[in-house]
Scaffold this motif. Structure first.
Motif, short mmCIF file in Angstrom:
data_model
loop_
_atom_site.label_atom_id
_atom_site.label_comp_id
_atom_site.label_asym_id
_atom_site.label_seq_id
_atom_site.Cartn_x
_atom_site.Cartn_y
_atom_site.Cartn_z
N GLN A 24 8.29 -0.09 -7.12
CA GLN A 24 8.75 -0.50 -5.97
C GLN A 24 10.24 -0.38 -5.94
N LYS A 25 10.77 -0.21 -7.09
CA LYS A 25 12.31 0.14 -7.16
C LYS A 25 12.41 1.67 -6.68
N GLU A 26 11.57 2.45 -7.17
CA GLU A 26 11.73 3.87 -6.80
C GLU A 26 11.41 4.37 -5.45
N SER A 29 18.10 -0.33 -1.30
CA SER A 29 18.35 -1.07 -2.40
C SER A 29 16.94 -1.94 -2.78
N SER A 30 16.63 -1.70 -3.95
CA SER A 30 15.49 -2.59 -4.29
C SER A 30 15.58 -3.93 -3.96
N LYS A 68 0.74 -1.35 -0.07
CA LYS A 68 -0.08 -0.01 0.06
C LYS A 68 0.96 1.41 -0.11
N LEU A 69 1.97 1.17 0.88
CA LEU A 69 2.89 2.24 0.69
C LEU A 69 3.42 2.69 -0.85
N VAL A 70 3.83 1.56 -1.42
CA VAL A 70 4.29 1.85 -2.65
C VAL A 70 3.25 2.49 -3.36
N GLU A 71 1.94 1.64 -3.48
CA GLU A 71 0.96 2.23 -4.21
C GLU A 71 0.57 3.76 -4.40
N ILE A 72 0.59 4.11 -2.80
CA ILE A 72 0.15 5.24 -2.35
C ILE A 72 0.99 6.51 -2.96
#
Length: 75
Positions: free
Chosen positions: A32-34, A42-43, A23-27
């Motif tokens: 995910q890498k960014e 690191s990713s 959810k953190l990545v989505e919001i």
């Protein structure tokens, strides 16, 4: 950037750590890498957190340092 997890997630405390990371990545609107780069890891490390499905104190600190508006109790 306004990053209000509380308004975006109706039942935030019912989520697993794995769901919270997703959810953190989505919001954030990032990949995910960014997102990993944004919080200074690191990713591969972020992928490992997602795979394990566990938000460690170190992970929480890195996330909260970049996004202080997130409720620490949620992490």
């Amino acid at each position: 950037m306004i990053f209000e997890v509380n308004s975006a997630i109706p039942s935030i405390f019912a989520m697993t750590d794995k769901e919270k990371l997703k959810k953190l990545v989505e919001i954030s609107g990032k990949s995910q890498k960014e997102f990993a780069a944004l919080i200074g890891i690191s990713s591969a490390t972020f992928a490992n957190w997602c795979y394990r499905g566990k938000i460690t104190p170190t992970a929480a600190n890195l996330i909260l340092r970049k996004f202080p508006e997130i409720n620490p109790d949620w992490l």
